[in-house]
Design a protein around this motif. Structure first.
Motif, PDB file in Angstrom:
ATOM      1  N   THR A   7      29.927  68.179  22.186  1.00  0.00           N
ATOM      2  CA  THR A   7      30.169  66.970  22.937  1.00  0.00           C
ATOM      3  C   THR A   7      29.709  65.706  22.138  1.00  0.00           C
ATOM      4  N   THR A   8      29.589  65.951  20.608  1.00  0.00           N
ATOM      5  CA  THR A   8      29.165  64.799  19.792  1.00  0.00           C
ATOM      6  C   THR A   8      29.841  63.647  19.270  1.00  0.00           C
ATOM      7  N   ASP A   9      30.810  63.329  19.987  1.00  0.00           N
ATOM      8  CA  ASP A   9      32.044  62.527  19.285  1.00  0.00           C
ATOM      9  C   ASP A   9      31.413  61.312  18.642  1.00  0.00           C
ATOM     10  N   VAL A  10      30.395  60.657  19.312  1.00  0.00           N
ATOM     11  CA  VAL A  10      29.896  59.385  18.854  1.00  0.00           C
ATOM     12  C   VAL A  10      29.345  59.531  17.649  1.00  0.00           C
ATOM     13  N   ASN A  11      28.479  60.839  17.459  1.00  0.00           N
ATOM     14  CA  ASN A  11      27.793  60.816  16.216  1.00  0.00           C
ATOM     15  C   ASN A  11      28.977  61.276  15.113  1.00  0.00           C
ATOM     16  N   ARG A  12      29.907  62.111  15.358  1.00  0.00           N
ATOM     17  CA  ARG A  12      30.905  62.413  14.501  1.00  0.00           C
ATOM     18  C   ARG A  12      31.739  61.056  13.952  1.00  0.00           C
ATOM     19  N   ALA A  13      31.944  60.056  15.053  1.00  0.00           N
ATOM     20  CA  ALA A  13      32.456  58.907  14.789  1.00  0.00           C
ATOM     21  C   ALA A  13      31.515  57.949  13.679  1.00  0.00           C
ATOM     22  N   ILE A  14      30.429  58.068  13.856  1.00  0.00           N
ATOM     23  CA  ILE A  14      29.368  57.465  13.133  1.00  0.00           C
ATOM     24  C   ILE A  14      29.302  57.887  11.820  1.00  0.00           C
TER      25      ILE A  14
END
Ligand code: GLN
Length: 309
Positions: free
Chosen positions: A163-170
């Motif tokens: 679920t870590t798409d935000v961290n992946r984007a970062i």
């Protein structure tokens, strides 16, 4: 050291007073597995620089370190690369934005204790592959906490990885800025593994007591240099409670680092480390009861580092 009269009464009195905040806040659910906890779970553990322990509540609760692992990543990045390299890749200034915001990254993350900064420090931990790097992190955490029982919480890791798409984007964004040249997935993987390290309240308090004691454990072994302790504690003081860091320092008055599992590690240099655990969080992602309890303890035991005596 907490050598003062009625210390037990003072600690127990503060716990009692903190009960009025029991129902306030929400358990983190953006990592699905984190929602599977007793929202009313509670623990307090204090380990002094002399090794005395004061502990209360659910002492067998194992929680994930989450963002508290950011102090470990920072410490190891500094040990592996030195201050100059680390602070050429990450800044030192607080931000008024959420911990996983993309805004506080321009050419680099604004500080090592928000997600972008901790992803950066994770990229600086040495080792030939992610397994070796994580093995180094685990053995360092075990040494600091004086426990072989530190766990890797696979369910938490797996749930966040999905679920870590935000961290992946970062992480992609940081890579585009040439902050690291490893692959995005391996850097992200180590960051999430670090967040998924599981421990009990007193294990974390013991780990913190090394930082309270200038980098030396109760057996007299130096585990962290004095310079690195100073850097980590100053960053915790200015950035450790996210966008509430300034207020927390003003009201409570010592370095602290929170995690979305509901733990907070407070460090009072020369005296003690304090861990609170209570999973209901405020909007910033800080434990509501935990931060109130630290405030009460600070007042009642005079732990504010800005007091003159
Ligand atoms: N693993 C969490 C995340 O990256 C850590 C955040 C936190 O504890 N504030 O979102």
């Amino acid at each position: 050291m907490l050598d003062q009269e009625n210390i037990i009464e003072k600690i127990e009195g503060a716990i009692k007073k903190s009960e009025r905040h029991i129902g306030e806040g929400e358990v983190a659910s953006y990592i699905p597995e984190l929602a599977n906890v007793d929202p009313e779970g509670f623990a307090l553990s204090i380990v002094t620089t002399g090794g005395e322990v004061y502990e209360y509540g659910d002492l067998d609760t194992v929680f994930s370190m989450q963002s508290i692992s950011k102090i470990i990543s920072l410490t190891m990045a500094l040990m592996d690369n030195g201050k100059k390299v680390v602070f050429s890749k990450v800044g030192t200034e607080p931000t008024p934005y959420k911990f996983n915001s993309l805004i506080p990254i321009d050419d680099r993350a604004s500080n090592p204790l928000i997600n972008a900064g901790a992803i950066t420090t994770a990229s600086l931990i040495k080792g030939e592959d992610v397994d070796v790097r994580f093995e180094r992190v685990m053995s360092f955490v075990k040494k600091l906490s004086e426990s072989d029982d530190i766990k890797f919480l696979y369910k938490i890791y797996n749930s966040e990885m999905k679920t870590t798409d935000v961290n992946r984007a970062i992480t992609y964004y940081l890579k585009s800025k040439n902050i690291f040249d490893k692959s995005v997935e391996e850097v992200l993987d180590l960051y999430i593994r670090n967040c998924s390290i599981g421990m009990k309240p007193t294990e974390l308090a013991r780990l913190g007591s090394v930082f309270a004691n200038g980098g030396v454990n109760t057996k007299g072994e130096r585990l962290v240099s004095e310079e690195i302790v100073r850097i980590v504690l100053s960053q915790m003081a200015s950035c450790g409670m996210y966008e509430e860091s300034g207020r927390f320092l003003m009201e409570v008055g010592f370095p602290a680092k929170s995690g979305v599992s509901g733990a907070i590690l407070g460090i009072v240099p020369g005296r003690c480390a304090i861990v609170t655990y209570s999973p209901r969080l405020d909007e910033s992602g800080n434990s509501v009861r935990g931060k109130h309890l630290l405030d009460l303890l600070s007042d009642d035991i005079r732990l504010n580092i800005f007091l003159h005596e």
